[in-house]
Design a protein around this motif. Sequence first.
Motif, PDB file in Angstrom:
ATOM      1  N   LEU A 150       0.819  -1.210   0.000  1.00 55.81           N
ATOM      2  CA  LEU A 150       0.000   0.000   0.000  1.00 55.81           C
ATOM      3  C   LEU A 150       0.852   1.259   0.000  1.00 55.81           C
ATOM      4  O   LEU A 150       0.569   2.217  -0.725  1.00 55.81           O
ATOM      5  CB  LEU A 150      -0.961  -0.002   1.195  1.00 55.81           C
ATOM      6  CG  LEU A 150      -2.047  -1.068   1.157  1.00 55.81           C
ATOM      7  CD1 LEU A 150      -2.945  -0.957   2.378  1.00 55.81           C
ATOM      8  CD2 LEU A 150      -2.852  -0.996  -0.121  1.00 55.81           C
ATOM      9  N   THR A 151       1.903   1.263   0.783  1.00 56.46           N
ATOM     10  CA  THR A 151       2.799   2.415   0.836  1.00 56.46           C
ATOM     11  C   THR A 151       3.496   2.617  -0.510  1.00 56.46           C
ATOM     12  O   THR A 151       3.631   3.741  -0.985  1.00 56.46           O
ATOM     13  CB  THR A 151       3.861   2.218   1.942  1.00 56.46           C
ATOM     14  OG1 THR A 151       3.187   2.093   3.193  1.00 56.46           O
ATOM     15  CG2 THR A 151       4.816   3.380   2.007  1.00 56.46           C
ATOM     16  N   GLU A 152       3.928   1.528  -1.117  1.00 60.51           N
ATOM     17  CA  GLU A 152       4.662   1.615  -2.377  1.00 60.51           C
ATOM     18  C   GLU A 152       3.789   2.074  -3.539  1.00 60.51           C
ATOM     19  O   GLU A 152       4.285   2.720  -4.465  1.00 60.51           O
ATOM     20  CB  GLU A 152       5.295   0.268  -2.725  1.00 60.51           C
ATOM     21  CG  GLU A 152       6.445  -0.116  -1.833  1.00 60.51           C
ATOM     22  CD  GLU A 152       7.678   0.755  -2.038  1.00 60.51           C
ATOM     23  OE1 GLU A 152       8.022   1.063  -3.197  1.00 60.51           O
ATOM     24  OE2 GLU A 152       8.297   1.142  -1.030  1.00 60.51           O
ATOM     25  N   ILE A 153       2.514   1.748  -3.534  1.00 61.62           N
ATOM     26  CA  ILE A 153       1.669   2.117  -4.672  1.00 61.62           C
ATOM     27  C   ILE A 153       0.966   3.458  -4.497  1.00 61.62           C
ATOM     28  O   ILE A 153       0.609   4.095  -5.478  1.00 61.62           O
ATOM     29  CB  ILE A 153       0.621   1.033  -5.007  1.00 61.62           C
ATOM     30  CG1 ILE A 153      -0.396   0.880  -3.899  1.00 61.62           C
ATOM     31  CG2 ILE A 153       1.282  -0.273  -5.351  1.00 61.62           C
ATOM     32  CD1 ILE A 153      -1.625   0.101  -4.300  1.00 61.62           C
ATOM     33  N   GLU A 154       0.796   3.900  -3.262  1.00 66.25           N
ATOM     34  CA  GLU A 154      -0.002   5.109  -3.049  1.00 66.25           C
ATOM     35  C   GLU A 154       0.649   6.360  -3.643  1.00 66.25           C
ATOM     36  O   GLU A 154      -0.011   7.118  -4.354  1.00 66.25           O
ATOM     37  CB  GLU A 154      -0.296   5.309  -1.557  1.00 66.25           C
ATOM     38  CG  GLU A 154      -1.382   6.344  -1.347  1.00 66.25           C
ATOM     39  CD  GLU A 154      -1.872   6.403   0.085  1.00 66.25           C
ATOM     40  OE1 GLU A 154      -3.101   6.356   0.257  1.00 66.25           O
ATOM     41  OE2 GLU A 154      -1.034   6.513   1.000  1.00 66.25           O
ATOM     42  N   LYS A 155       1.932   6.576  -3.390  1.00 62.61           N
ATOM     43  CA  LYS A 155       2.576   7.787  -3.903  1.00 62.61           C
ATOM     44  C   LYS A 155       2.546   7.843  -5.434  1.00 62.61           C
ATOM     45  O   LYS A 155       2.107   8.847  -6.000  1.00 62.61           O
ATOM     46  CB  LYS A 155       4.005   7.927  -3.378  1.00 62.61           C
ATOM     47  CG  LYS A 155       4.649   9.209  -3.870  1.00 62.61           C
ATOM     48  CD  LYS A 155       6.047   9.418  -3.339  1.00 62.61           C
ATOM     49  CE  LYS A 155       6.619  10.733  -3.861  1.00 62.61           C
ATOM     50  NZ  LYS A 155       8.004  10.936  -3.457  1.00 62.61           N
ATOM     51  N   PRO A 156       2.976   6.789  -6.145  1.00 64.25           N
ATOM     52  CA  PRO A 156       2.904   6.874  -7.606  1.00 64.25           C
ATOM     53  C   PRO A 156       1.471   6.979  -8.129  1.00 64.25           C
ATOM     54  O   PRO A 156       1.240   7.574  -9.187  1.00 64.25           O
ATOM     55  CB  PRO A 156       3.605   5.611  -8.103  1.00 64.25           C
ATOM     56  CG  PRO A 156       3.788   4.736  -6.923  1.00 64.25           C
ATOM     57  CD  PRO A 156       3.662   5.575  -5.700  1.00 64.25           C
ATOM     58  N   LEU A 157       0.510   6.413  -7.407  1.00 64.46           N
ATOM     59  CA  LEU A 157      -0.894   6.559  -7.795  1.00 64.46           C
ATOM     60  C   LEU A 157      -1.296   8.025  -7.774  1.00 64.46           C
ATOM     61  O   LEU A 157      -1.896   8.537  -8.724  1.00 64.46           O
ATOM     62  CB  LEU A 157      -1.790   5.751  -6.847  1.00 64.46           C
ATOM     63  CG  LEU A 157      -3.296   5.979  -6.988  1.00 64.46           C
ATOM     64  CD1 LEU A 157      -3.798   5.503  -8.339  1.00 64.46           C
ATOM     65  CD2 LEU A 157      -4.037   5.276  -5.856  1.00 64.46           C
ATOM     66  N   PHE A 158      -0.947   8.722  -6.687  1.00 63.12           N
ATOM     67  CA  PHE A 158      -1.280  10.138  -6.586  1.00 63.12           C
ATOM     68  C   PHE A 158      -0.500  10.969  -7.605  1.00 63.12           C
ATOM     69  O   PHE A 158      -1.059  11.881  -8.220  1.00 63.12           O
ATOM     70  CB  PHE A 158      -1.050  10.646  -5.159  1.00 63.12           C
ATOM     71  CG  PHE A 158      -2.164  10.267  -4.231  1.00 63.12           C
ATOM     72  CD1 PHE A 158      -3.284  11.070  -4.102  1.00 63.12           C
ATOM     73  CD2 PHE A 158      -2.112   9.101  -3.495  1.00 63.12           C
ATOM     74  CE1 PHE A 158      -4.326  10.716  -3.258  1.00 63.12           C
ATOM     75  CE2 PHE A 158      -3.147   8.739  -2.647  1.00 63.12           C
ATOM     76  CZ  PHE A 158      -4.258   9.551  -2.525  1.00 63.12           C
TER      77      PHE A 158
ATOM     78  N   THR B  94      -1.975  10.251 -11.218  1.00 62.10           N
ATOM     79  CA  THR B  94      -3.333  10.769 -11.361  1.00 62.10           C
ATOM     80  C   THR B  94      -3.337  12.290 -11.383  1.00 62.10           C
ATOM     81  O   THR B  94      -4.057  12.915 -12.167  1.00 62.10           O
ATOM     82  CB  THR B  94      -4.231  10.246 -10.223  1.00 62.10           C
ATOM     83  OG1 THR B  94      -4.104   8.827 -10.144  1.00 62.10           O
ATOM     84  CG2 THR B  94      -5.688  10.600 -10.471  1.00 62.10           C
ATOM     85  N   TYR B  95      -2.518  12.898 -10.539  1.00 61.48           N
ATOM     86  CA  TYR B  95      -2.413  14.357 -10.483  1.00 61.48           C
ATOM     87  C   TYR B  95      -1.883  14.895 -11.811  1.00 61.48           C
ATOM     88  O   TYR B  95      -2.414  15.870 -12.360  1.00 61.48           O
ATOM     89  CB  TYR B  95      -1.505  14.738  -9.320  1.00 61.48           C
ATOM     90  CG  TYR B  95      -1.574  16.177  -8.861  1.00 61.48           C
ATOM     91  CD1 TYR B  95      -2.756  16.901  -8.841  1.00 61.48           C
ATOM     92  CD2 TYR B  95      -0.428  16.815  -8.413  1.00 61.48           C
ATOM     93  CE1 TYR B  95      -2.801  18.211  -8.404  1.00 61.48           C
ATOM     94  CE2 TYR B  95      -0.456  18.124  -7.955  1.00 61.48           C
ATOM     95  CZ  TYR B  95      -1.650  18.815  -7.961  1.00 61.48           C
ATOM     96  OH  TYR B  95      -1.684  20.121  -7.522  1.00 61.48           O
ATOM     97  N   GLN B  96      -0.871  14.254 -12.358  1.00 65.01           N
ATOM     98  CA  GLN B  96      -0.327  14.670 -13.653  1.00 65.01           C
ATOM     99  C   GLN B  96      -1.365  14.462 -14.754  1.00 65.01           C
ATOM    100  O   GLN B  96      -1.560  15.339 -15.606  1.00 65.01           O
ATOM    101  CB  GLN B  96       0.938  13.883 -13.969  1.00 65.01           C
ATOM    102  CG  GLN B  96       1.581  14.297 -15.279  1.00 65.01           C
ATOM    103  CD  GLN B  96       2.844  13.505 -15.585  1.00 65.01           C
ATOM    104  OE1 GLN B  96       3.161  12.524 -14.918  1.00 65.01           O
ATOM    105  NE2 GLN B  96       3.573  13.928 -16.591  1.00 65.01           N
ATOM    106  N   TYR B  97      -2.039  13.325 -14.737  1.00 61.81           N
ATOM    107  CA  TYR B  97      -3.053  13.003 -15.743  1.00 61.81           C
ATOM    108  C   TYR B  97      -4.154  14.061 -15.784  1.00 61.81           C
ATOM    109  O   TYR B  97      -4.670  14.397 -16.845  1.00 61.81           O
ATOM    110  CB  TYR B  97      -3.646  11.626 -15.450  1.00 61.81           C
ATOM    111  CG  TYR B  97      -4.775  11.215 -16.363  1.00 61.81           C
ATOM    112  CD1 TYR B  97      -4.508  10.702 -17.630  1.00 61.81           C
ATOM    113  CD2 TYR B  97      -6.102  11.333 -15.953  1.00 61.81           C
ATOM    114  CE1 TYR B  97      -5.541  10.326 -18.468  1.00 61.81           C
ATOM    115  CE2 TYR B  97      -7.138  10.955 -16.786  1.00 61.81           C
ATOM    116  CZ  TYR B  97      -6.854  10.458 -18.044  1.00 61.81           C
ATOM    117  OH  TYR B  97      -7.875  10.083 -18.874  1.00 61.81           O
ATOM    118  N   SER B  98      -4.510  14.589 -14.610  1.00 64.13           N
ATOM    119  CA  SER B  98      -5.594  15.572 -14.526  1.00 64.13           C
ATOM    120  C   SER B  98      -5.123  16.986 -14.850  1.00 64.13           C
ATOM    121  O   SER B  98      -5.895  17.933 -14.716  1.00 64.13           O
ATOM    122  CB  SER B  98      -6.207  15.559 -13.128  1.00 64.13           C
ATOM    123  OG  SER B  98      -5.306  16.157 -12.205  1.00 64.13           O
TER     124      SER B  98
END
Length: 81
Positions: free
Chosen positions: A38-46, A49-53
């Motif tokens: 969870l820790t490893e995936i959360e930062k790249p997820l944010f 997604t932030y860049q995508y938006s």
Amino acid sequence: MMTITTPIPLSMQVRTAVDQYLAQLDGHHTTDLHALVLTEIEKPLFEATYQYSGYNQTKTAQILGISRSTLRKKLDQYGIS
């Protein structure tokens, strides 16, 4: 002629990454794998997604299905600006 590729499901990509991680342990024990993943995936997820938006917090929060205040806390937590 244009080739249409079927995207690899996210669950399959996570499974592959976890399988590779476990294989690299080479018999050594690990604990708290759930928290680690969870820790490893959360930062790249944010980040992604932030860049995508287009760095729009409202759109990012909508895509993630969270409130803008939660998003702001997470962006701050991970030093994403």
